[in-house]
Scaffold this motif. Structure first.
Motif, PDB file in Angstrom:
ATOM      1  N   LEU A   1      10.178  50.808 -68.851  1.00 42.29           N
ATOM      2  CA  LEU A   1      10.477  49.496 -68.282  1.00 42.29           C
ATOM      3  C   LEU A   1       9.268  49.014 -67.490  1.00 42.29           C
ATOM      4  O   LEU A   1       8.643  49.779 -66.766  1.00 42.29           O
ATOM      5  N   ARG A   2       8.969  47.777 -67.668  1.00 42.59           N
ATOM      6  CA  ARG A   2       7.827  47.194 -66.963  1.00 42.59           C
ATOM      7  C   ARG A   2       8.307  46.014 -66.128  1.00 42.59           C
ATOM      8  O   ARG A   2       8.971  45.116 -66.621  1.00 42.59           O
ATOM      9  N   THR A   3       7.979  46.026 -64.840  1.00 37.10           N
ATOM     10  CA  THR A   3       8.306  44.930 -63.937  1.00 37.10           C
ATOM     11  C   THR A   3       7.060  44.069 -63.763  1.00 37.10           C
ATOM     12  O   THR A   3       5.987  44.586 -63.451  1.00 37.10           O
ATOM     13  N   CYS A   4       7.211  42.765 -63.964  1.00 36.83           N
ATOM     14  CA  CYS A   4       6.047  41.876 -63.958  1.00 36.83           C
ATOM     15  C   CYS A   4       6.263  40.690 -63.019  1.00 36.83           C
ATOM     16  O   CYS A   4       7.394  40.288 -62.745  1.00 36.83           O
ATOM     17  N   TRP A   5       5.168  40.124 -62.537  1.00 37.49           N
ATOM     18  CA  TRP A   5       5.210  38.966 -61.662  1.00 37.49           C
ATOM     19  C   TRP A   5       3.934  38.160 -61.857  1.00 37.49           C
ATOM     20  O   TRP A   5       2.947  38.649 -62.407  1.00 37.49           O
ATOM     21  N   LYS A   6       3.956  36.924 -61.390  1.00 39.34           N
ATOM     22  CA  LYS A   6       2.806  36.032 -61.515  1.00 39.34           C
ATOM     23  C   LYS A   6       2.003  36.025 -60.212  1.00 39.34           C
ATOM     24  O   LYS A   6       2.561  35.909 -59.128  1.00 39.34           O
ATOM     25  N   LYS A   7       0.680  36.142 -60.334  1.00 40.51           N
ATOM     26  CA  LYS A   7      -0.202  36.126 -59.171  1.00 40.51           C
ATOM     27  C   LYS A   7      -1.329  35.122 -59.394  1.00 40.51           C
ATOM     28  O   LYS A   7      -1.764  34.875 -60.524  1.00 40.51           O
ATOM     29  N   MET A   8      -1.818  34.549 -58.303  1.00 36.14           N
ATOM     30  CA  MET A   8      -2.975  33.668 -58.388  1.00 36.14           C
ATOM     31  C   MET A   8      -4.240  34.480 -58.663  1.00 36.14           C
ATOM     32  O   MET A   8      -4.340  35.645 -58.294  1.00 36.14           O
ATOM     33  N   ALA A   9      -5.193  33.842 -59.316  1.00 35.71           N
ATOM     34  CA  ALA A   9      -6.504  34.462 -59.472  1.00 35.71           C
ATOM     35  C   ALA A   9      -7.212  34.493 -58.121  1.00 35.71           C
ATOM     36  O   ALA A   9      -6.920  33.674 -57.245  1.00 35.71           O
ATOM     37  N   PRO A  10      -8.137  35.431 -57.907  1.00 30.47           N
ATOM     38  CA  PRO A  10      -8.929  35.418 -56.665  1.00 30.47           C
ATOM     39  C   PRO A  10      -9.625  34.072 -56.492  1.00 30.47           C
ATOM     40  O   PRO A  10     -10.023  33.434 -57.481  1.00 30.47           O
ATOM     41  N   PHE A  11      -9.772  33.642 -55.254  1.00 29.28           N
ATOM     42  CA  PHE A  11     -10.317  32.301 -55.024  1.00 29.28           C
ATOM     43  C   PHE A  11     -11.754  32.172 -55.512  1.00 29.28           C
ATOM     44  O   PHE A  11     -12.195  31.074 -55.840  1.00 29.28           O
ATOM     45  N   ARG A  12     -12.488  33.257 -55.579  1.00 30.26           N
ATOM     46  CA  ARG A  12     -13.843  33.197 -56.121  1.00 30.26           C
ATOM     47  C   ARG A  12     -13.820  32.709 -57.570  1.00 30.26           C
ATOM     48  O   ARG A  12     -14.706  31.966 -58.010  1.00 30.26           O
ATOM     49  N   GLU A  13     -12.815  33.151 -58.337  1.00 32.51           N
ATOM     50  CA  GLU A  13     -12.696  32.679 -59.715  1.00 32.51           C
ATOM     51  C   GLU A  13     -12.390  31.184 -59.756  1.00 32.51           C
ATOM     52  O   GLU A  13     -12.864  30.471 -60.644  1.00 32.51           O
ATOM     53  N   VAL A  14     -11.603  30.713 -58.811  1.00 29.62           N
ATOM     54  CA  VAL A  14     -11.328  29.276 -58.721  1.00 29.62           C
ATOM     55  C   VAL A  14     -12.625  28.515 -58.461  1.00 29.62           C
ATOM     56  O   VAL A  14     -12.907  27.496 -59.091  1.00 29.62           O
ATOM     57  N   GLY A  15     -13.440  29.037 -57.539  1.00 30.08           N
ATOM     58  CA  GLY A  15     -14.717  28.410 -57.254  1.00 30.08           C
ATOM     59  C   GLY A  15     -15.645  28.408 -58.454  1.00 30.08           C
ATOM     60  O   GLY A  15     -16.315  27.402 -58.738  1.00 30.08           O
ATOM     61  N   ASP A  16     -15.699  29.518 -59.180  1.00 35.81           N
ATOM     62  CA  ASP A  16     -16.527  29.590 -60.390  1.00 35.81           C
ATOM     63  C   ASP A  16     -16.077  28.560 -61.414  1.00 35.81           C
ATOM     64  O   ASP A  16     -16.897  27.893 -62.061  1.00 35.81           O
ATOM     65  N   ARG A  17     -14.764  28.429 -61.562  1.00 32.03           N
ATOM     66  CA  ARG A  17     -14.217  27.488 -62.542  1.00 32.03           C
ATOM     67  C   ARG A  17     -14.558  26.037 -62.172  1.00 32.03           C
ATOM     68  O   ARG A  17     -14.959  25.244 -63.024  1.00 32.03           O
ATOM     69  N   LEU A  18     -14.419  25.716 -60.904  1.00 34.51           N
ATOM     70  CA  LEU A  18     -14.715  24.351 -60.471  1.00 34.51           C
ATOM     71  C   LEU A  18     -16.211  24.061 -60.503  1.00 34.51           C
ATOM     72  O   LEU A  18     -16.623  22.910 -60.709  1.00 34.51           O
ATOM     73  N   LEU A  19     -17.050  25.080 -60.319  1.00 30.43           N
ATOM     74  CA  LEU A  19     -18.489  24.857 -60.436  1.00 30.43           C
ATOM     75  C   LEU A  19     -18.847  24.462 -61.865  1.00 30.43           C
ATOM     76  O   LEU A  19     -19.710  23.598 -62.080  1.00 30.43           O
ATOM     77  N   GLU A  20     -18.203  25.077 -62.842  1.00 29.45           N
ATOM     78  CA  GLU A  20     -18.441  24.685 -64.237  1.00 29.45           C
ATOM     79  C   GLU A  20     -18.004  23.245 -64.468  1.00 29.45           C
ATOM     80  O   GLU A  20     -18.657  22.497 -65.202  1.00 29.45           O
ATOM     81  N   ARG A  21     -16.897  22.846 -63.846  1.00 31.07           N
ATOM     82  CA  ARG A  21     -16.448  21.451 -63.956  1.00 31.07           C
ATOM     83  C   ARG A  21     -17.446  20.520 -63.263  1.00 31.07           C
ATOM     84  O   ARG A  21     -17.661  19.396 -63.712  1.00 31.07           O
ATOM     85  N   PHE A  22     -18.036  20.986 -62.170  1.00 27.85           N
ATOM     86  CA  PHE A  22     -19.046  20.198 -61.473  1.00 27.85           C
ATOM     87  C   PHE A  22     -20.248  19.953 -62.384  1.00 27.85           C
ATOM     88  O   PHE A  22     -20.781  18.829 -62.449  1.00 27.85           O
ATOM     89  N   LYS A  23     -20.677  20.978 -63.074  1.00 30.73           N
ATOM     90  CA  LYS A  23     -21.833  20.836 -63.963  1.00 30.73           C
ATOM     91  C   LYS A  23     -21.563  19.845 -65.086  1.00 30.73           C
ATOM     92  O   LYS A  23     -22.479  19.168 -65.547  1.00 30.73           O
ATOM     93  N   GLY A  24     -20.303  19.771 -65.541  1.00 30.01           N
ATOM     94  CA  GLY A  24     -19.957  18.855 -66.631  1.00 30.01           C
ATOM     95  C   GLY A  24     -19.186  17.645 -66.154  1.00 30.01           C
ATOM     96  O   GLY A  24     -18.440  17.042 -66.937  1.00 30.01           O
ATOM     97  N   ALA A  25     -19.349  17.269 -64.880  1.00 36.45           N
ATOM     98  CA  ALA A  25     -18.589  16.144 -64.321  1.00 36.45           C
ATOM     99  C   ALA A  25     -18.909  14.847 -65.055  1.00 36.45           C
ATOM    100  O   ALA A  25     -20.026  14.649 -65.557  1.00 36.45           O
TER     101      ALA A  25
END
Length: 360
Positions: free
Chosen positions: A228-252
């Motif tokens: 049996l596996r118990t699972c839950w949803k977690k946010m990504a580390p905020f550094r990953e959020v920053g990395d993702r938004l930096l890519e959006r910044f480059k392609g703004a």
């Protein structure tokens, strides 16, 4: 009693910044004048609607909002540490950048909205807020679990049973509180386009957290069988959020207002309309090479650069082709540290030389 000039400037910036938003609140919180959510609400008399309601009824959430704003600005400073504009914390210059509708401003709004979403959601999971807790999963149908990876026990993949459990992050609550406090009331007139751009970038920041939740699981069973596996949803580390938004910044995407005053149109031919996760702006950025209070540029003179890099941290780009000088600095740091029972760490001081390249 004479108030130091820096405090007066912080207060003036806070009062004059229009429209009132969490970035202005962050500067108030970060100054010696304001250190608690009650003071935030007293200082922001222009707050209305949901913002005023939060101040009056849920000051503990306002505290998390302020913490999230600081988290966002710190991440901005990390992501922009090698750029000509490095998300400086100098309030006079930072405020000038926020008053423009440039690419850098888009990132600040997005990362701060993301920071508020992340901080409030995390506070819920940690049990620090009475209004929320772990994500409610009773009504959610369990999606197909991921296949067992190399070295995982049999039955841990698609064939194993699993159910929701643990403490999932209630990102919907954090998303809604960020939206209530971050999104300014849309105004009629010339500010319509700027308000639309700011609201779009706020939403892009929140979605950078909300749409990238990950599933974490824990196995249960005898002898590591993982029956049996118990699972839950977690946010990504905020550094990953920053990395993702930096890519959006480059392609703004650069946009302009439509004739109806309610829509945004991409500038240029054969450019796809930006989606909800893209960052947008309507004015070109200054080059940030020279100090200029009007644009919020501190310039790059004296900044440390990488003499061998060809990217934005390289001396050619960061120094705006003015050249650089190499200096050898000597400083002391702890070294040869030893742990002594119990419980002391003793270190020696070592002299270290470091070669630095500094912009002319």
């Amino acid at each position: 009693m004479r108030i130091p000039l820096s405090r007066i400037q912080l207060a003036l910036f806070f009062i004059l910044l229009c429209p009132v938003n969490i970035i202005g609140l962050w500067w108030a919180v970060g100054s010696p004048l304001v250190m608690d959510p009650n003071s935030i609400c007293r200082k922001t008399k222009r707050l209305a609607g949901k913002q005023a309601e939060l101040c009056q009824t849920q000051p503990e959430i306002v505290s998390e909002v302020a913490r999230g704003a600081r988290l966002g600005v710190r991440e901005c400073q990390f992501q922009f540490r090698y750029r000509r504009w490095n998300c400086t914390s100098h309030n006079k210059y930072f405020g000038k950048v926020l008053q423009q509708d440039i690419r850098e401003t888009a990132f600040v709004y997005a990362i701060t909205a993301a920071g508020v979403t992340h901080a409030v959601t995390q506070a819920c999971s940690m049990g620090e807020l009475l209004q929320c807790g772990c994500e409610a999963t009773r009504s959610r149908a369990p999606p197909r679990p991921p296949a067992a990876g190399p070295g995982e026990p049999a039955g841990s993949g698609e064939g194993g049973k699993w159910e929701w459990g643990g403490c999932g992050d209630d990102v919907e609550f954090g998303y809604e509180k960020s939206k209530q406090f971050m999104d300014t009331k849309r105004r009629r007139g010339k500010s319509d386009i700027r308000a639309l751009v700011d609201l779009h970038n706020n939403e892009a920041g929140r979605l950078a957290v909300k749409l990238y939740m990950r599933m974490e699981c824990k196995c249960h069973g005898l002898s590591g069988s993982c029956t049996l596996r118990t699972c839950w949803k977690k946010m990504a580390p905020f550094r990953e959020v920053g990395d993702r938004l930096l890519e959006r910044f480059k392609g703004a995407s650069k946009v302009m207002g439509g004739n109806d005053g309610k829509t945004l149109i991409p500038v240029g031919h054969n450019i796809k309309p930006p989606d909800r996760q893209d960052l947008i702006y309507s004015a070109e950025s200054p080059d940030f090479c020279q100090a200029n209070r009007k644009t919020g540029s501190l310039g790059t003179r004296g900044r440390t650069c990488n003499s061998t890099a060809m990217d934005v941290s390289g001396c050619d780009l960061l120094c705006c082709e003015r050249g650089h000088r190499d200096e050898t600095l000597e400083f002391e740091e702890n070294c040869l540290c030893r742990f002594h029972w119990c419980c002391v760490v003793q270190c020696k001081k070592c002299s270290v030389r470091k070669e630095l390249s500094l912009c002319h």
